[in-house]
Design a protein around this motif. Sequence first.
Motif, PDB file in Angstrom:
ATOM      1  N   LYS A   1      -4.459  14.592   1.971  1.00 18.24           N
ATOM      2  CA  LYS A   1      -3.854  13.775   3.025  1.00 18.24           C
ATOM      3  C   LYS A   1      -3.618  14.624   4.280  1.00 18.24           C
ATOM      4  O   LYS A   1      -3.929  14.193   5.402  1.00 18.24           O
ATOM      5  CB  LYS A   1      -2.534  13.188   2.529  1.00 18.24           C
ATOM      6  CG  LYS A   1      -1.795  12.378   3.588  1.00 18.24           C
ATOM      7  CD  LYS A   1      -0.476  11.850   3.053  1.00 18.24           C
ATOM      8  CE  LYS A   1       0.328  11.133   4.138  1.00 18.24           C
ATOM      9  NZ  LYS A   1       1.623  10.640   3.617  1.00 18.24           N
TER      10      LYS A   1
ATOM     11  N   LEU B   1     -11.720   5.713  -2.319  1.00 14.37           N
ATOM     12  CA  LEU B   1     -11.205   4.563  -1.575  1.00 14.37           C
ATOM     13  C   LEU B   1     -10.301   3.714  -2.446  1.00 14.37           C
ATOM     14  O   LEU B   1      -9.261   3.211  -1.994  1.00 14.37           O
ATOM     15  CB  LEU B   1     -12.358   3.712  -1.046  1.00 14.37           C
ATOM     16  CG  LEU B   1     -13.196   4.263   0.101  1.00 14.37           C
ATOM     17  CD1 LEU B   1     -14.236   3.238   0.516  1.00 14.37           C
ATOM     18  CD2 LEU B   1     -12.333   4.648   1.282  1.00 14.37           C
TER      19      LEU B   1
ATOM     20  N   PHE C   1      -0.210   4.268   1.451  1.00 12.98           N
ATOM     21  CA  PHE C   1      -0.402   5.058   2.663  1.00 12.98           C
ATOM     22  C   PHE C   1      -0.354   4.178   3.908  1.00 12.98           C
ATOM     23  O   PHE C   1      -0.692   2.986   3.860  1.00 12.98           O
ATOM     24  CB  PHE C   1      -1.760   5.777   2.615  1.00 12.98           C
ATOM     25  CG  PHE C   1      -1.904   6.726   1.459  1.00 12.98           C
ATOM     26  CD1 PHE C   1      -1.302   7.977   1.488  1.00 12.98           C
ATOM     27  CD2 PHE C   1      -2.639   6.376   0.341  1.00 12.98           C
ATOM     28  CE1 PHE C   1      -1.434   8.856   0.429  1.00 12.98           C
ATOM     29  CE2 PHE C   1      -2.778   7.240  -0.728  1.00 12.98           C
ATOM     30  CZ  PHE C   1      -2.169   8.488  -0.687  1.00 12.98           C
TER      31      PHE C   1
ATOM     32  N   MET D   1     -10.235   7.738   4.596  1.00 15.33           N
ATOM     33  CA  MET D   1     -11.452   6.975   4.382  1.00 15.33           C
ATOM     34  C   MET D   1     -12.596   7.540   5.223  1.00 15.33           C
ATOM     35  O   MET D   1     -13.712   7.747   4.742  1.00 15.33           O
ATOM     36  CB  MET D   1     -11.187   5.505   4.745  1.00 15.33           C
ATOM     37  CG  MET D   1     -12.304   4.545   4.472  1.00 15.33           C
ATOM     38  SD  MET D   1     -11.720   2.826   4.437  1.00 15.33           S
ATOM     39  CE  MET D   1     -10.558   2.766   5.785  1.00 15.33           C
TER      40      MET D   1
ATOM     41  N   PRO E   1       0.818  -1.216   0.000  1.00 17.61           N
ATOM     42  CA  PRO E   1       0.000   0.000   0.000  1.00 17.61           C
ATOM     43  C   PRO E   1       0.848   1.262   0.000  1.00 17.61           C
ATOM     44  O   PRO E   1       1.983   1.283   0.477  1.00 17.61           O
ATOM     45  CB  PRO E   1      -0.810  -0.124   1.288  1.00 17.61           C
ATOM     46  CG  PRO E   1      -0.006  -1.020   2.171  1.00 17.61           C
ATOM     47  CD  PRO E   1       0.698  -1.970   1.266  1.00 17.61           C
TER      48      PRO E   1
ATOM     49  N   SER F   1      -3.176   7.039   7.991  1.00 16.91           N
ATOM     50  CA  SER F   1      -3.583   7.948   6.921  1.00 16.91           C
ATOM     51  C   SER F   1      -4.714   7.344   6.106  1.00 16.91           C
ATOM     52  O   SER F   1      -5.642   8.051   5.682  1.00 16.91           O
ATOM     53  CB  SER F   1      -2.393   8.273   6.006  1.00 16.91           C
ATOM     54  OG  SER F   1      -1.437   9.058   6.675  1.00 16.91           O
ATOM     55  N   TRP F   2      -4.654   6.029   5.890  1.00 10.17           N
ATOM     56  CA  TRP F   2      -5.702   5.330   5.124  1.00 10.17           C
ATOM     57  C   TRP F   2      -7.052   5.460   5.831  1.00 10.17           C
ATOM     58  O   TRP F   2      -8.048   5.848   5.234  1.00 10.17           O
ATOM     59  CB  TRP F   2      -5.300   3.862   4.954  1.00 10.17           C
ATOM     60  CG  TRP F   2      -6.221   3.040   4.097  1.00 10.17           C
ATOM     61  CD1 TRP F   2      -6.689   3.359   2.860  1.00 10.17           C
ATOM     62  CD2 TRP F   2      -6.752   1.748   4.421  1.00 10.17           C
ATOM     63  NE1 TRP F   2      -7.487   2.337   2.391  1.00 10.17           N
ATOM     64  CE2 TRP F   2      -7.544   1.344   3.312  1.00 10.17           C
ATOM     65  CE3 TRP F   2      -6.633   0.900   5.516  1.00 10.17           C
ATOM     66  CZ2 TRP F   2      -8.212   0.119   3.287  1.00 10.17           C
ATOM     67  CZ3 TRP F   2      -7.289  -0.325   5.483  1.00 10.17           C
ATOM     68  CH2 TRP F   2      -8.066  -0.704   4.384  1.00 10.17           C
TER      69      TRP F   2
ATOM     70  N   ILE G   1      -6.843   5.283  -2.748  1.00  8.83           N
ATOM     71  CA  ILE G   1      -5.949   5.238  -1.589  1.00  8.83           C
ATOM     72  C   ILE G   1      -5.707   3.816  -1.082  1.00  8.83           C
ATOM     73  O   ILE G   1      -4.998   3.643  -0.097  1.00  8.83           O
ATOM     74  CB  ILE G   1      -6.511   6.099  -0.439  1.00  8.83           C
ATOM     75  CG1 ILE G   1      -7.838   5.550   0.087  1.00  8.83           C
ATOM     76  CG2 ILE G   1      -6.648   7.545  -0.871  1.00  8.83           C
ATOM     77  CD1 ILE G   1      -8.393   6.287   1.296  1.00  8.83           C
ATOM     78  N   SER G   2      -6.285   2.801  -1.761  1.00  9.68           N
ATOM     79  CA  SER G   2      -6.205   1.422  -1.246  1.00  9.68           C
ATOM     80  C   SER G   2      -5.414   0.492  -2.133  1.00  9.68           C
ATOM     81  O   SER G   2      -5.417  -0.723  -1.908  1.00  9.68           O
ATOM     82  CB  SER G   2      -7.619   0.856  -1.058  1.00  9.68           C
ATOM     83  OG  SER G   2      -8.373   1.647  -0.175  1.00  9.68           O
TER      84      SER G   2
ATOM     85  N   ARG H   1      -1.624   2.873   7.620  1.00  6.05           N
ATOM     86  CA  ARG H   1      -2.994   2.577   8.022  1.00  6.05           C
ATOM     87  C   ARG H   1      -3.671   3.796   8.657  1.00  6.05           C
ATOM     88  O   ARG H   1      -4.864   4.018   8.451  1.00  6.05           O
ATOM     89  CB  ARG H   1      -3.001   1.398   9.012  1.00  6.05           C
ATOM     90  CG  ARG H   1      -2.928   0.044   8.325  1.00  6.05           C
ATOM     91  CD  ARG H   1      -3.458  -1.058   9.243  1.00  6.05           C
ATOM     92  NE  ARG H   1      -3.545  -2.307   8.515  1.00  6.05           N
ATOM     93  CZ  ARG H   1      -2.608  -3.258   8.492  1.00  6.05           C
ATOM     94  NH1 ARG H   1      -1.486  -3.049   9.159  1.00  6.05           N
ATOM     95  NH2 ARG H   1      -2.783  -4.360   7.807  1.00  6.05           N
TER      96      ARG H   1
ATOM     97  N   ARG I   1      -3.534  -3.199  -1.196  1.00  6.40           N
ATOM     98  CA  ARG I   1      -4.117  -3.942  -0.076  1.00  6.40           C
ATOM     99  C   ARG I   1      -4.873  -5.160  -0.611  1.00  6.40           C
ATOM    100  O   ARG I   1      -5.255  -5.203  -1.774  1.00  6.40           O
ATOM    101  CB  ARG I   1      -5.035  -3.034   0.747  1.00  6.40           C
ATOM    102  CG  ARG I   1      -4.281  -1.846   1.339  1.00  6.40           C
ATOM    103  CD  ARG I   1      -5.087  -1.085   2.354  1.00  6.40           C
ATOM    104  NE  ARG I   1      -4.341   0.078   2.835  1.00  6.40           N
ATOM    105  CZ  ARG I   1      -3.442   0.045   3.811  1.00  6.40           C
ATOM    106  NH1 ARG I   1      -3.193  -1.100   4.435  1.00  6.40           N
ATOM    107  NH2 ARG I   1      -2.784   1.135   4.175  1.00  6.40           N
TER     108      ARG I   1
END
Length: 600
Positions: free
Chosen positions: A312, A400, A133, A142, A131, A137-138, A403-404, A135, A407
């Motif tokens: 961010k 989403l 970012f 989100m 990933p 920041s994720w 930024i994912s 977790r 994963r």
Amino acid sequence: MSGPGPASAPAGLPDWISWRKQQGTIQVANDDKIGPPLTELDINTTTGGFYNGFSVAVTVPAKIIISVIVVWAIFWPIQSGAILNGLNSLILQNFAAWYIWVVAFFIVICLGLALWPAAARLNLGLEGEGPEFTRFSWFSMMFGAGIGVGMLTWAVAEPVTHFESNPETIMGLTTAGGADNVAMAFKWSFLHWGFSAWACYAICGLSLAYFSYRRGLPLTIRSGLTPLFGQRLAGPLGHVIDIVAVVATILGVARTLGFGVDQLVAGLTRIGFSGLIDADGGATTMGIIVALAVIMGLSTLSALSGVGRGIKWLSNLNMGLSIVLLGFLMIFGATWFGLNAMATGLWHYVINLPQMSVNVFRSDGIEGSQDFLLAQWQGWWPVFYWAWWIAFAPFVGLFLARISRGRTVREFVLGALIVPALMCFVWFSWAGGTAIDLELNGGANGVIFDAANGDKIFAMTEFMLAPVATWLSWSMAVLIVVLLLTFLVTSADSAVLIVNTINAAGDEGPKAQPHVLFWGVALAMVVAGLLISGGTTAIQTAMVIGALPFSAVMALMAVALVKAIFNDTRRERAGVPSTHDKIDGATPANPPSGLGTPAE
């Protein structure tokens, strides 16, 4: 791909598998006769000129539709309000069951994908890709983009409202405003802001991430339907789907900003700005203009800086401020009342979730009857919320997905479905719980309950802090206003970037400033126009209407996603590549011709 084909392809097998088998790289079982997936979708975009890099067939019609809505709402407010209300009644009468059941379907699909071992371990990107970012920041991005701004309004307002009226009080099972109704107030609040909301986002986001980063298809809504329609999505069918997504996004975000404008005006009034609210407590035209100018000015600047910088940074800031405000409520608010409300509300929510997710209240047509009131309540609350989350899904889902990348399917589903929902449960329990406790046991005497929805959180903190020190109450109002602004700006600038990504056929790169500015202004004008023509009710009505066609698109996306993942598990067993790098780059320089149509 071109080049000489195999000397003699085994009968009945796709050419791809025949050739790979001849290379000695795979063993093919009779039940795994499947080729590689589609990894290209050639959407025409303009080269040069004002629309350089954009799909004119999507961008121009979307701009026209939104412009017509703005002009109609501003110049014919009475007519537009009447027509919107008529359409809203028609939809609620005929499609309430559809909204209820389609969201239940999304929950089932999400849980199934998380529990399906073969699907859960698949990477939303290339094999071994991690990933981008952290977790924290994720989760921050989100949460901030998905629900944050609405939560600031409704974390207090909704439990209070359901404390006064909900299906249990209508059926006479609990007492409106009584202690026996606390758990029910939170049960229904959790339903509207919990797993159902995030299932809508997860379906859309997972589909886009899967097909864009794993398959290499454009990061746009139409890519999620390629297992069902294939290359036809490069033409008019795909254009219509993306136009529907853009309109739904603008209306869904407009609904969120409409709530935010009301609350921001209330907050600015609390900290000393005058002339922004009328005698009834609503925002004046000047208040609407001031609030939108601040929100859209900051959001446009943030959008121009991109996801990795402005959005961010803002997301991390609003997560930090949220923790400060929540910590204050947990320590100085109704600590034990909130804890008890969360425990009992969560218990009733979880055990009743299956029934609440599929139950449709049917009106008997007799105004004032129990069946009529239950159906009316469901239209006001669950149906409205499901339409809101669906209209919001193209925006949040695409964000989403963005930024994912990297994963796994399971990590995405559990992260998107559970963590933000739990944060909402905590917020509602301590913010709403404190408000209810202050009214029941703390002597508030209607100060909180009687305030406008957007003003309830300000009324509550002022009641708590003003007796201690006026400056403390003022400081808390300032903190909430700043927090609200960060949520609003994050939502607005993310929406502008997402709309431009869809219009640019999935291109995530920087966009020309005029297009960023156009959608920033357009979003502000939609909010202003609908607020002027009929207040937040007009925005709500337009959003419910706009969400209906996209709900059908999302249902097809869920079916297409399951089909694609199932076939990728077959490819895995057969040794057939399913990621675009292996399909496009891991074959010899002259692979065989006649591979046929990629299979899904």
